[in-house]
Motif scaffolding. Structure first.
Motif, PDB file in Angstrom:
ATOM      1  N   THR A   1       0.951  -1.103   0.012  1.00  0.00           N
ATOM      2  CA  THR A   1      -0.026   0.026   0.176  1.00  0.00           C
ATOM      3  C   THR A   1       0.628   1.125  -0.028  1.00  0.00           C
ATOM      4  OG1 THR A   1      -0.065  -0.139   2.396  1.00  0.00           O
ATOM      5  CG2 THR A   1      -1.690  -1.367   1.249  1.00  0.00           C
ATOM      6  N   GLN A   2       0.193   2.562  -0.332  1.00  0.00           N
ATOM      7  CA  GLN A   2       1.071   3.678  -0.244  1.00  0.00           C
ATOM      8  C   GLN A   2       1.580   4.032   1.106  1.00  0.00           C
ATOM      9  OE1 GLN A   2       1.574   5.820  -2.698  1.00  0.00           O
ATOM     10  NE2 GLN A   2       2.912   6.989  -1.389  1.00  0.00           N
ATOM     11  N   GLU A   3       0.848   3.401   2.285  1.00  0.00           N
ATOM     12  CA  GLU A   3       1.401   3.455   3.686  1.00  0.00           C
ATOM     13  C   GLU A   3       2.687   2.696   3.893  1.00  0.00           C
ATOM     14  OE1 GLU A   3      -0.126   3.332   8.209  1.00  0.00           O
ATOM     15  OE2 GLU A   3      -1.325   1.959   6.430  1.00  0.00           O
ATOM     16  N   MET A   4       2.626   1.501   3.102  1.00  0.00           N
ATOM     17  CA  MET A   4       3.938   0.543   3.420  1.00  0.00           C
ATOM     18  C   MET A   4       5.094   1.118   2.634  1.00  0.00           C
ATOM     19  SD  MET A   4       3.701  -2.630   4.770  1.00  0.00           S
ATOM     20  CE  MET A   4       3.821  -4.109   3.990  1.00  0.00           C
ATOM     21  N   GLN A   5       4.744   1.567   1.256  1.00  0.00           N
ATOM     22  CA  GLN A   5       5.728   2.264   0.568  1.00  0.00           C
ATOM     23  C   GLN A   5       6.672   3.307   1.503  1.00  0.00           C
ATOM     24  OE1 GLN A   5       4.647   3.333  -3.711  1.00  0.00           O
ATOM     25  NE2 GLN A   5       2.751   1.972  -3.510  1.00  0.00           N
ATOM     26  N   GLU A   6       5.801   4.240   1.763  1.00  0.00           N
ATOM     27  CA  GLU A   6       6.515   5.249   2.544  1.00  0.00           C
ATOM     28  C   GLU A   6       7.200   4.811   3.843  1.00  0.00           C
ATOM     29  OE1 GLU A   6       2.971   7.639   3.613  1.00  0.00           O
ATOM     30  OE2 GLU A   6       2.615   8.533   1.545  1.00  0.00           O
ATOM     31  N   ALA A   7       6.613   3.837   4.383  1.00  0.00           N
ATOM     32  CA  ALA A   7       7.286   3.180   5.477  1.00  0.00           C
ATOM     33  C   ALA A   7       8.574   2.641   5.254  1.00  0.00           C
ATOM     34  CB  ALA A   7       6.446   2.215   6.614  1.00  0.00           C
TER      35      ALA A   7
END
Length: 233
Positions: free
Chosen positions: A116-122
């Motif tokens: 997810t976008q959240e995973m990518q950013e993390a």
């Protein structure tokens, strides 16, 4: 059928023992919490990883069978060796980690990806902190394949790989195994088995054995510097 699933928010960010993970779905341990670097690193240090879709809360997993390979055990096929000799591909380490993470997400269908976008950013933040690393396969100035994951001591915890041309993900994996073995790596974690990993020689071990090896090898930190990779010893 109902079951109790712990919420990390109620546990003040402390993960429950992996022995409490569900058998069905295999390895589901907890939900909630966050993807801050200290949380993600703590998870991996205990044999746990996040895996969820956009419509779910953060879900944390520790399956009862772990897909792994010793880096020295990887044996490229004759056809892969021949393909690599004839290709003009270049392979690098840590030269385009954000791009690799985004390509691993975008090359999968919406129904297939968990990145997810959240995973990518993390994971991009973890890369900035020196914990997340990538292998890039280049055709000229274009990335055609690669993989990324976290380094936990002498264990590399692979997250995802992709290929835009024949054999590119296999070539990335080959270079990862060769380089990680050369710098003292002991184990590559591939999380959950699939047919592609099986074709690369990945095997399964029990969760207990995996965590034992993880604990044994987590204290000797390996530095993975940005560079062009070679298969020469």
């Amino acid at each position: 059928m109902t079951f109790y699933l712990p919420c990390l928010d109620d546990l003040h960010g402390q993960f429950p023992p992996v022995t409490q993970a569900l058998d069905e779905p295999n390895g589901l341990l907890a939900f909630g919490g966050n993807l801050q670097p200290k949380t993600v690193l703590k998870a991996y240090q205990h044999g746990i990883f996040p895996w969820y879709s956009d419509d779910d809360p953060i879900l944390w997993w520790s399956p009862n069978q772990r897909a792994v390979i010793q880096p020295s055990a990887f044996k490229p096929s004759k056809s892969l060796r021949k393909y690599m000799r004839k290709s003009n591909l270049t392979v690098t380490l840590n030269q385009a980690t954000p791009s690799i993470i985004k390509l691993c997400a975008s090359t999968r269908s919406i129904d297939e990806t968990w990145i997810t976008q959240e995973m990518q950013e993390a994971y991009i933040e973890l890369a900035d902190l020196g914990h997340c690393h990538s292998i890039e396969v280049w055709d000229g100035k274009t990335i055609v394949g690669g993989l990324y994951g976290l380094s936990i001591g002498q264990v590399f915890c692979g997250e995802s790989m992709f290929s835009l041309t024949s054999n590119a993900s296999k070539i990335a994996f080959w270079h990862l195994c060769h380089y990680f073995n050369k710098v003292g790596g002991k184990l590559i974690d591939c999380q959950m088995m699939n047919n592609h990993l099986l074709s690369l020689g990945v095997t399964q071990i029990s969760r207990e054995r995996f965590i034992s090896q993880l604990k044994h090898n987590e204290h000797q930190k390996i530095k993975l510097h940005s560079q062009i990779l070679s298969l020469e010893d």
